[in-house]
Design a protein around this motif. Sequence first.
Motif, PDB file in Angstrom:
ATOM      1  N   UNK A   1       0.845  -1.201   0.000  1.00 27.68           N
ATOM      2  CA  UNK A   1       0.000   0.000   0.000  1.00 27.68           C
ATOM      3  C   UNK A   1       0.872   1.239   0.000  1.00 27.68           C
ATOM      4  N   UNK A   2       0.535   2.225  -0.772  1.00 27.04           N
ATOM      5  CA  UNK A   2       1.270   3.483  -0.808  1.00 27.04           C
ATOM      6  C   UNK A   2       0.529   4.538  -0.013  1.00 27.04           C
ATOM      7  N   UNK A   3       1.256   5.640   0.248  1.00 23.11           N
ATOM      8  CA  UNK A   3       0.636   6.713   1.020  1.00 23.11           C
ATOM      9  C   UNK A   3      -0.625   7.246   0.351  1.00 23.11           C
ATOM     10  N   UNK A   4      -0.663   7.231  -0.967  1.00 30.10           N
ATOM     11  CA  UNK A   4      -1.810   7.800  -1.672  1.00 30.10           C
ATOM     12  C   UNK A   4      -3.084   7.004  -1.435  1.00 30.10           C
ATOM     13  N   UNK A   5      -2.941   5.744  -0.983  1.00 29.80           N
ATOM     14  CA  UNK A   5      -4.125   4.916  -0.761  1.00 29.80           C
ATOM     15  C   UNK A   5      -4.603   4.951   0.685  1.00 29.80           C
ATOM     16  N   UNK A   6      -3.926   5.731   1.547  1.00 26.48           N
ATOM     17  CA  UNK A   6      -4.315   5.811   2.948  1.00 26.48           C
ATOM     18  C   UNK A   6      -5.652   6.538   3.058  1.00 26.48           C
ATOM     19  N   UNK A   7      -6.608   5.913   3.717  1.00 23.48           N
ATOM     20  CA  UNK A   7      -7.950   6.468   3.809  1.00 23.48           C
ATOM     21  C   UNK A   7      -8.228   7.150   5.143  1.00 23.48           C
ATOM     22  N   UNK A   8      -7.675   6.633   6.239  1.00 21.38           N
ATOM     23  CA  UNK A   8      -7.978   7.205   7.548  1.00 21.38           C
ATOM     24  C   UNK A   8      -6.814   8.062   8.026  1.00 21.38           C
ATOM     25  N   UNK A   9      -7.068   9.006   8.924  1.00 21.99           N
ATOM     26  CA  UNK A   9      -5.983   9.854   9.413  1.00 21.99           C
ATOM     27  C   UNK A   9      -4.852   9.020  10.009  1.00 21.99           C
ATOM     28  N   UNK A  10      -3.651   9.335   9.626  1.00 20.23           N
ATOM     29  CA  UNK A  10      -2.486   8.555  10.046  1.00 20.23           C
ATOM     30  C   UNK A  10      -2.121   8.844  11.495  1.00 20.23           C
ATOM     31  N   UNK A  11      -1.889   7.769  12.246  1.00 14.38           N
ATOM     32  CA  UNK A  11      -1.310   7.876  13.580  1.00 14.38           C
ATOM     33  C   UNK A  11      -0.159   6.881  13.636  1.00 14.38           C
ATOM     34  N   UNK A  12       1.056   7.389  13.696  1.00 14.25           N
ATOM     35  CA  UNK A  12       2.236   6.538  13.849  1.00 14.25           C
ATOM     36  C   UNK A  12       2.786   6.731  15.250  1.00 14.25           C
ATOM     37  N   UNK A  13       3.651   5.796  15.664  1.00 17.28           N
ATOM     38  CA  UNK A  13       4.141   5.900  17.039  1.00 17.28           C
ATOM     39  C   UNK A  13       5.584   5.433  17.137  1.00 17.28           C
ATOM     40  N   UNK A  14       6.206   5.853  18.232  1.00 19.34           N
ATOM     41  CA  UNK A  14       7.546   5.399  18.591  1.00 19.34           C
ATOM     42  C   UNK A  14       7.476   5.013  20.052  1.00 19.34           C
ATOM     43  N   UNK A  15       7.848   3.774  20.380  1.00 21.46           N
ATOM     44  CA  UNK A  15       7.612   3.296  21.747  1.00 21.46           C
ATOM     45  C   UNK A  15       8.816   2.514  22.268  1.00 21.46           C
ATOM     46  N   UNK A  16       9.887   3.203  22.622  1.00 23.70           N
ATOM     47  CA  UNK A  16      11.083   2.523  23.124  1.00 23.70           C
ATOM     48  C   UNK A  16      10.945   2.107  24.578  1.00 23.70           C
ATOM     49  N   UNK A  17      11.828   1.196  24.987  1.00 21.42           N
ATOM     50  CA  UNK A  17      11.939   0.815  26.398  1.00 21.42           C
ATOM     51  C   UNK A  17      13.116   1.573  26.999  1.00 21.42           C
ATOM     52  N   UNK A  18      12.970   2.096  28.212  1.00 16.39           N
ATOM     53  CA  UNK A  18      14.055   2.870  28.832  1.00 16.39           C
ATOM     54  C   UNK A  18      15.101   1.971  29.468  1.00 16.39           C
ATOM     55  N   UNK A  19      15.882   1.295  28.635  1.00  9.00           N
ATOM     56  CA  UNK A  19      16.921   0.389  29.117  1.00  9.00           C
ATOM     57  C   UNK A  19      18.247   0.794  28.489  1.00  9.00           C
ATOM     58  N   UNK A  20      19.155   1.322  29.298  1.00  5.41           N
ATOM     59  CA  UNK A  20      20.460   1.706  28.781  1.00  5.41           C
ATOM     60  C   UNK A  20      20.406   2.982  27.969  1.00  5.41           C
ATOM     61  N   UNK A  21      21.525   3.268  27.276  1.00 11.15           N
ATOM     62  CA  UNK A  21      21.618   4.484  26.482  1.00 11.15           C
ATOM     63  C   UNK A  21      20.867   4.353  25.162  1.00 11.15           C
ATOM     64  N   UNK A  22      20.221   5.404  24.699  1.00 13.08           N
ATOM     65  CA  UNK A  22      19.579   5.374  23.381  1.00 13.08           C
ATOM     66  C   UNK A  22      20.624   5.088  22.293  1.00 13.08           C
ATOM     67  N   UNK A  23      20.208   4.375  21.248  1.00 16.05           N
ATOM     68  CA  UNK A  23      21.143   3.977  20.202  1.00 16.05           C
ATOM     69  C   UNK A  23      20.668   4.453  18.834  1.00 16.05           C
ATOM     70  N   UNK A  24      21.560   4.390  17.849  1.00 18.23           N
ATOM     71  CA  UNK A  24      21.260   4.978  16.543  1.00 18.23           C
ATOM     72  C   UNK A  24      20.148   4.231  15.814  1.00 18.23           C
ATOM     73  N   UNK A  25      20.047   2.912  16.008  1.00 15.60           N
ATOM     74  CA  UNK A  25      18.952   2.176  15.382  1.00 15.60           C
ATOM     75  C   UNK A  25      17.605   2.654  15.888  1.00 15.60           C
ATOM     76  N   UNK A  26      17.541   2.934  17.169  1.00 18.74           N
ATOM     77  CA  UNK A  26      16.323   3.484  17.767  1.00 18.74           C
ATOM     78  C   UNK A  26      15.986   4.836  17.142  1.00 18.74           C
ATOM     79  N   UNK A  27      17.024   5.673  16.974  1.00 18.91           N
ATOM     80  CA  UNK A  27      16.792   7.006  16.407  1.00 18.91           C
ATOM     81  C   UNK A  27      16.296   6.913  14.969  1.00 18.91           C
ATOM     82  N   UNK A  28      16.836   5.966  14.194  1.00 20.14           N
ATOM     83  CA  UNK A  28      16.370   5.842  12.811  1.00 20.14           C
ATOM     84  C   UNK A  28      14.913   5.393  12.769  1.00 20.14           C
ATOM     85  N   UNK A  29      14.528   4.463  13.636  1.00 18.14           N
ATOM     86  CA  UNK A  29      13.132   4.038  13.702  1.00 18.14           C
ATOM     87  C   UNK A  29      12.227   5.219  14.038  1.00 18.14           C
TER      88      UNK A  29
END
Length: 495
Positions: free
Chosen positions: A1-29
């Motif tokens: 599915x592409x963005x042009x086919x999205x029908x409902x208002x978009x809600x995306x999220x980021x939900x990390x666990x607070x364990x240790x130092x933040x890392x670059x993979x987390x930041x890219x996500x």
Amino acid sequence: MTESSIQRPVVARFCPSPTGNPHVGMARTALFSWAFARHNGGRFVFRIEDTDASRDTEESYDLLVDVMRWLGLDWDEGPDVGGPNGPYRQSERLDVYADVAQRLLDAGLAYQAYDTAEELEERREKARAEGRPSGYDGLHRDLTPEQRAAFEAEGREPVIRFKMPAKDWTFTDLVRGDITFGAENVQDFVIVRANGHPLYTLTNPADDALMGVTHVLRGEDLLSSTPRQIALYEAFAEIGVGDGTTPEFGHFPYVTGAGNRKLSKRDPESNLLGYRDQGFLPEGLLNYLALLGWSIADDRDVFTLDEMVEAFEIGRVNPNPARFDLQKCEAINGSHVRLLSPGEIRDRLVPYFRAAGLVGESLTSDQESLLDAAVPLVHERMSLLTEAVDMLRFLFVSDDEFAIDESDRAKQLDDAGLDVARAAHEALEALGEWTTEAIEGALRAALIEGLGLKPRVAFGPVRVAVTGSRISPPLFESLELLGRETSLRRLAAVS
């Protein structure tokens, strides 16, 4: 599915666990999820998954919020912002998960299982020996009240397992296309521990359903959990948890390091806070992280966050692992440094000068003027903000604090170098006007014309004597900024 086919208002999220130092993979996500939400005019939810008391810490929580603020990835719902679906820390939502688990039990969509760890392992080993999948075999799916009572009389405390429907699971991954998991590989799974603590397997999809998340964008390591979560969304629709819809999923490729191994939290280049400490700009670091799986154009590597938001399409994310290249990361950051005005650079540098003890909490007027004059000398020469601190340190330290790098002293201030320093001192001491042009003229006359030296040989000892290093801003401008008295004292001290 592409963005042009999205029908409902978009809600995306980021939900990390607070364990240790933040890392670059987390930041890219976080970056890809944020860019997706912003590109589609949607909402971005920042949620903290902190139900593991043995690993989660308040310090890590504070770091997560701090680093998200530093990166500039703002959120519409979450810590410090609030929102209609709070609280946004899972440790504050335990009553929500208890209610959802009980409703699943009441609807017959989950059940209590009393297996001991030893019994489970014995049956898993038998399944493996017979070539069968070693997941849960459903033995306690349909216990009678009498059987449950007997187990409880033995002192057993049950976990709660979700009943996986016996069917294959196919979904369209926004990054990877159609994916199918066979029913035999997705058995019943635990959603609540015997001590009553909910697991990620329940809390994550429950929150997504209750917070109206439409797109779950995350790392490839969570791909195998997707069929379980889809099954839970279907169950939630039956019991009235959320709006009855299932989010779309997209799984980003691994970020790899040396040897093409998945970059782990223990790898030095993974430490997100280390990049801030080294003087990376958040926009430079994010620009590079975006390139780990996505590009704005085939012939373009440098872009702003606004430009990324405008161009970002999830379907263009490459599903193949992306290798982290520190040299390229620094080069991209240097490009962003050069995009800033001298005034912006000055403001960004102040915290690093303060951390190095070169200025106080507030700059004096002299320090502010000196920094304003010095920044243009190093603007094109640095990729990291800390490099400016190192190059300009000599301007901000007293004679007592000034030190010459011993390696550079050995290379430049040998007997011949000391002769050069003495000649430079004599020439500059006679100057009536202390300007860049006058300084350059006097030194060229004394060292190049008078001593017959090549510029590199002539100016190297002077540079080390007055700045303490072979690496510094342009020499003549540096001498002007340093001032007559200090420059002559430093030349006299070595000669």
